[in-house]
Design an enzyme around this catalytic site. Structure first.
Site, mmCIF file in Angstrom:
data_model
loop_
_atom_site.group_PDB
_atom_site.id
_atom_site.type_symbol
_atom_site.label_atom_id
_atom_site.label_comp_id
_atom_site.label_asym_id
_atom_site.label_seq_id
_atom_site.Cartn_x
_atom_site.Cartn_y
_atom_site.Cartn_z
ATOM 1 N N LYS A 158 39.803 1.262 25.787
ATOM 2 C CA LYS A 158 40.697 1.721 27.057
ATOM 3 C C LYS A 158 40.628 0.443 27.428
ATOM 4 O O LYS A 158 42.049 -0.397 28.293
ATOM 5 C CB LYS A 158 39.277 2.435 28.330
ATOM 6 C CG LYS A 158 40.244 3.602 27.541
ATOM 7 C CD LYS A 158 41.688 4.859 27.185
ATOM 8 C CE LYS A 158 41.776 4.434 28.837
ATOM 9 N NZ LYS A 158 42.910 5.432 28.746
ATOM 10 N N TYR B 165 34.807 2.995 23.028
ATOM 11 C CA TYR B 165 35.917 4.274 23.963
ATOM 12 C C TYR B 165 36.128 3.890 25.010
ATOM 13 O O TYR B 165 37.766 2.697 25.443
ATOM 14 C CB TYR B 165 35.857 5.221 24.312
ATOM 15 C CG TYR B 165 36.551 6.150 25.809
ATOM 16 C CD1 TYR B 165 37.671 6.424 25.468
ATOM 17 C CD2 TYR B 165 36.119 5.838 27.408
ATOM 18 C CE1 TYR B 165 37.945 6.998 26.484
ATOM 19 C CE2 TYR B 165 36.789 6.558 27.972
ATOM 20 C CZ TYR B 165 38.036 6.964 28.041
ATOM 21 O OH TYR B 165 38.937 6.970 28.944
ATOM 22 N N LYS C 80 32.142 17.133 27.245
ATOM 23 C CA LYS C 80 32.521 16.443 28.633
ATOM 24 C C LYS C 80 31.184 17.616 29.204
ATOM 25 O O LYS C 80 30.806 18.925 29.490
ATOM 26 C CB LYS C 80 33.159 16.928 28.948
ATOM 27 C CG LYS C 80 34.613 15.772 28.846
ATOM 28 C CD LYS C 80 34.830 14.495 28.151
ATOM 29 C CE LYS C 80 35.475 13.727 27.021
ATOM 30 N NZ LYS C 80 36.547 13.508 27.753
ATOM 31 N N THR D 252 40.407 3.929 33.159
ATOM 32 C CA THR D 252 38.536 4.354 33.444
ATOM 33 C C THR D 252 38.073 3.451 33.970
ATOM 34 O O THR D 252 37.944 2.317 34.163
ATOM 35 C CB THR D 252 38.997 4.997 32.132
ATOM 36 O OG1 THR D 252 37.152 5.579 32.110
ATOM 37 C CG2 THR D 252 38.496 3.725 31.115
ATOM 38 N N ASP D 253 36.671 4.216 34.924
ATOM 39 C CA ASP D 253 35.973 3.235 35.404
ATOM 40 C C ASP D 253 35.085 2.067 34.180
ATOM 41 O O ASP D 253 34.394 1.467 34.858
ATOM 42 C CB ASP D 253 35.176 3.763 36.664
ATOM 43 C CG ASP D 253 34.566 5.380 35.937
ATOM 44 O OD1 ASP D 253 33.993 5.508 35.124
ATOM 45 O OD2 ASP D 253 33.544 5.707 37.173
ATOM 46 N N GLU D 254 34.929 2.765 32.904
ATOM 47 C CA GLU D 254 33.915 2.854 32.043
ATOM 48 C C GLU D 254 34.626 1.363 31.156
ATOM 49 O O GLU D 254 33.738 0.656 30.677
ATOM 50 C CB GLU D 254 34.105 3.908 30.902
ATOM 51 C CG GLU D 254 33.797 4.789 31.936
ATOM 52 C CD GLU D 254 33.076 5.953 30.687
ATOM 53 O OE1 GLU D 254 33.184 5.577 29.306
ATOM 54 O OE2 GLU D 254 33.506 7.160 30.642
HETATM 55 P P1 NAD Z 1 41.899 14.773 26.937
HETATM 56 O O1 NAD Z 1 41.463 14.281 25.770
HETATM 57 O O2 NAD Z 1 41.633 15.841 27.621
HETATM 58 O O3 NAD Z 1 43.547 14.821 26.279
HETATM 59 C C1 NAD Z 1 44.267 13.684 25.792
HETATM 60 C C2 NAD Z 1 45.664 14.179 25.395
HETATM 61 O O4 NAD Z 1 46.055 13.197 24.787
HETATM 62 C C3 NAD Z 1 45.219 15.650 24.641
HETATM 63 O O5 NAD Z 1 45.991 16.923 24.888
HETATM 64 C C4 NAD Z 1 45.782 14.893 22.884
HETATM 65 O O6 NAD Z 1 45.892 15.901 22.531
HETATM 66 C C5 NAD Z 1 46.536 13.378 23.329
HETATM 67 N N1 NAD Z 1 47.139 12.882 22.531
HETATM 68 C C6 NAD Z 1 45.689 12.648 21.715
HETATM 69 N N2 NAD Z 1 46.036 11.997 21.070
HETATM 70 C C7 NAD Z 1 47.144 11.899 20.809
HETATM 71 C C8 NAD Z 1 47.631 10.276 20.132
HETATM 72 N N3 NAD Z 1 48.422 9.994 19.472
HETATM 73 N N4 NAD Z 1 50.001 10.790 21.008
HETATM 74 C C9 NAD Z 1 49.974 11.881 21.646
HETATM 75 N N5 NAD Z 1 49.215 12.728 22.509
HETATM 76 C C10 NAD Z 1 47.696 12.870 22.372
HETATM 77 O O7 NAD Z 1 41.847 13.648 27.444
HETATM 78 P P2 NAD Z 1 41.474 13.960 29.711
HETATM 79 O O8 NAD Z 1 40.330 13.598 29.819
HETATM 80 O O9 NAD Z 1 42.634 14.371 30.100
HETATM 81 O O10 NAD Z 1 42.005 11.987 30.368
HETATM 82 C C11 NAD Z 1 43.550 11.637 30.575
HETATM 83 C C12 NAD Z 1 43.395 10.552 30.565
HETATM 84 O O11 NAD Z 1 42.492 9.805 31.573
HETATM 85 C C13 NAD Z 1 42.961 9.137 29.486
HETATM 86 O O12 NAD Z 1 43.905 8.131 29.406
HETATM 87 C C14 NAD Z 1 41.630 9.564 29.454
HETATM 88 O O13 NAD Z 1 41.149 7.821 29.101
HETATM 89 C C15 NAD Z 1 41.375 9.136 31.126
HETATM 90 N N6 NAD Z 1 40.288 9.403 31.774
HETATM 91 C C16 NAD Z 1 39.527 9.948 31.729
HETATM 92 C C17 NAD Z 1 38.655 10.163 32.534
HETATM 93 C C18 NAD Z 1 37.231 11.933 32.765
HETATM 94 O O14 NAD Z 1 36.801 11.866 32.969
HETATM 95 N N7 NAD Z 1 38.238 12.612 31.669
HETATM 96 C C19 NAD Z 1 37.989 9.573 33.101
HETATM 97 C C20 NAD Z 1 38.568 8.612 33.558
HETATM 98 C C21 NAD Z 1 39.676 8.155 32.577
HETATM 99 P P1 TYD Z 2 30.393 12.815 29.865
HETATM 100 O O1 TYD Z 2 31.331 13.574 30.465
HETATM 101 O O2 TYD Z 2 30.704 12.445 28.147
HETATM 102 O O3 TYD Z 2 31.222 11.319 29.991
HETATM 103 P P2 TYD Z 2 32.147 10.072 30.312
HETATM 104 O O4 TYD Z 2 31.194 9.753 28.918
HETATM 105 O O5 TYD Z 2 32.554 9.425 29.952
HETATM 106 O O6 TYD Z 2 30.633 9.465 31.292
HETATM 107 O O7 TYD Z 2 29.137 12.392 29.434
HETATM 108 C C1 TYD Z 2 28.600 12.550 31.388
HETATM 109 C C2 TYD Z 2 27.681 12.198 31.594
HETATM 110 O O8 TYD Z 2 26.241 13.097 30.429
HETATM 111 C C3 TYD Z 2 27.152 11.046 30.581
HETATM 112 O O9 TYD Z 2 25.881 10.066 31.538
HETATM 113 C C4 TYD Z 2 26.198 11.213 29.398
HETATM 114 C C5 TYD Z 2 26.214 12.642 29.554
HETATM 115 N N1 TYD Z 2 26.002 14.104 29.022
HETATM 116 C C6 TYD Z 2 23.976 14.805 28.756
HETATM 117 O O10 TYD Z 2 23.205 14.278 29.328
HETATM 118 N N2 TYD Z 2 24.736 15.918 27.541
HETATM 119 C C7 TYD Z 2 25.684 16.065 27.619
HETATM 120 O O11 TYD Z 2 25.742 17.070 26.654
HETATM 121 C C8 TYD Z 2 26.856 15.026 26.916
HETATM 122 C C9 TYD Z 2 28.569 15.642 26.809
HETATM 123 C C10 TYD Z 2 27.139 14.266 28.620
#
Ligand code: NAD
Ligand code: TYD
Length: 340
Positions: free
Chosen positions: A159, A155, A194, A129-131
């Site tokens: 990562k 988090y 999210k 992630t960019d975080e």
């Molecule tokens: P998500 O939370 O929707 O899905 C995570 C999946 O991992 C779920 O299906 C869960 O059951 C599985 N999981 C969790 N713990 C587990 C374990 N111990 N063993 C096996 N499976 C397990 O997440 P996402 O949003 O699809 O993100 C996927 C990846 O991308 C993550 O590594 C996250 O850090 C990264 N990422 C996500 C975003 C985003 O915007 N969603 C942005 C940057 C990076």
């Molecule tokens: P989120 O979707 O949780 O992603 P991340 O924290 O990984 O960026 O949040 C996106 C942005 O939206 C973040 O600045 C937090 C904000 N946010 C709200 O303002 N209200 C909400 O209910 C949630 C879930 C997030």
């Protein structure tokens, strides 16, 4: 550009989650010869409904298992050509409430996978992630591959630790790894805790949208299908040992996103509820994706003007999916987080 590779059998961890399930759809549709094994523990975020269309297809197999469990991971690693590692605890707000499981899955789980990949000498692509880079202020240059790590939430710290381990396995053991760090994804199957799916589904239910603090925090939104395409090019053409930053080129303040969704769903600004800010809330993320563009020819294709309507449409058409997700345990989380 390195020579294009081909993988017949992919081990996808976390394939029942948001991005993992989009990636499985993408890969199985694009590569008719490929097989996928999806290893997922089915935590609250995992949902096999996301992949229902592949049930019974001989190219797809689901295995319920935990990435921290070597007895589950080892045999699957042995039979696959490459691992694409999505599995993680992924929600910043949950990491603030309960950080322990983030270390367990994101750090120790990644270590178990790396050990298995080392034993069987498998290609490893790690999704990050960019975080991990911390927070930007308005006017700062977007993050790139050279930005020093500065994670600020449990988090992002977990990562960042995982990224360091993956790189260490390349330098120490010569494991063939690549890493991608992406910005905030959105699109189909996005778990509705999210921001974007929470806002869309709350608005569809006639509820208010919680906006943290002043709502002026900035995220760089990446349509999930563009992310899948980026992972695809890294897997097939990426240089071993390298990291690639992936962004959507779509920076917006949170309040802009919420107001846009309100307009698209024909609501008004009485749907906005400003709530207490997230502790340690990162002000701005933005990604410079020029390395992957220059070296591998990838760039985001779907901007918010196209991606947001597609996403809203998907949620309108898949009401039973998100209503199912929002029942049960989700309600408990929502009450704990938002006090109602
Ligand atoms: P998500 O939370 O929707 O899905 C995570 C999946 O991992 C779920 O299906 C869960 O059951 C599985 N999981 C969790 N713990 C587990 C374990 N111990 N063993 C096996 N499976 C397990 O997440 P996402 O949003 O699809 O993100 C996927 C990846 O991308 C993550 O590594 C996250 O850090 C990264 N990422 C996500 C975003 C985003 O915007 N969603 C942005 C940057 C990076
Ligand atoms: P989120 O979707 O949780 O992603 P991340 O924290 O990984 O960026 O949040 C996106 C942005 O939206 C973040 O600045 C937090 C904000 N946010 C709200 O303002 N209200 C909400 O209910 C949630 C879930 C997030």
């Amino acid at each position: 550009m390195t020579k294009e590779k081909s993988f017949m059998k992919l081990l996808i961890t976390g394939g029942a989650g948001f991005i993992g399930s989009n990636f499985i759809h993408y890969i199985l549709k694009k590569y008719p010869d490929y097989q996928v094994v999806n290893l997922d523990a089915l935590t609250y975020a995992g949902n096999l409904e996301n992949l229902k269309v592949w049930e019974g297809d001989e190219r797809y197999r689901f295995v319920k298992g935990d990435i921290t469990d070597m007895t589950a991971v080892g045999p699957l690693m042995e039979e696959c050509d490459v691992v694409v590692h999505f599995a993680a605890e992924s929600h910043v707000d949950r990491s603030i409430m309960d950080p322990g499981v983030f270390i367990e899955t994101n750090v120790r789980g990644t270590l178990v996978l790396l050990e298995a990949a080392r034993k069987y000498d498998k290609r490893f692509h790690h999704i990050s992630t960019d975080e991990v880079f911390g927070a930007l202020e308005p006017g700062d240059k977007p993050f790139n591959e050279e930005t020093p790590y500065d994670p600020r939430s449990p988090y992002s710290a977990s990562k960042a630790s995982a990224d360091h381990l993956v790189r260490a396995y390349f330098h120490t053991y010569g494991l063939p790894i690549t890493i991608s760090n992406c910005s905030n994804n959105y699109g189909p199957y996005h778990f509705p805790e999210k921001l974007i799916p929470l806002a869309v589904t709350n608005l569809l239910e006639g509820k208010k949208v919680p906006v943290y603090g002043d709502g002026l925090q900035v995220r760089d939104w990446l349509f999930v299908e563009d992310h899948c395409k980026a992972i695809d090019v890294i897997l097939h053409q990426g240089k071993i040992g390298e990291t690639y930053c992936i962004g959507g080129g779509s920076e917006r303040e949170n309040i802009w996103i919420v107001k846009k969704l309100i307009e698209m769903l024909s609501k008004d600004e009485s749907s906005i509820e400003y709530v207490e800010d997230r502790p340690g809330h990162d002000r701005r993320y933005a990604m410079n994706y020029s390395k992957i563009e220059r070296e591998l020819g990838w760039r985001p294709e779907t901007n918010l003007e196209v991606g947001l309507p597609k996403t809203v449409e998907w949620f309108r058409e898949n009401e039973s999916w998100w209503k199912g997700v929002k029942s049960g345990d989700y309600q408990k989380y929502y009450e704990k987080q938002y006090g109602k």
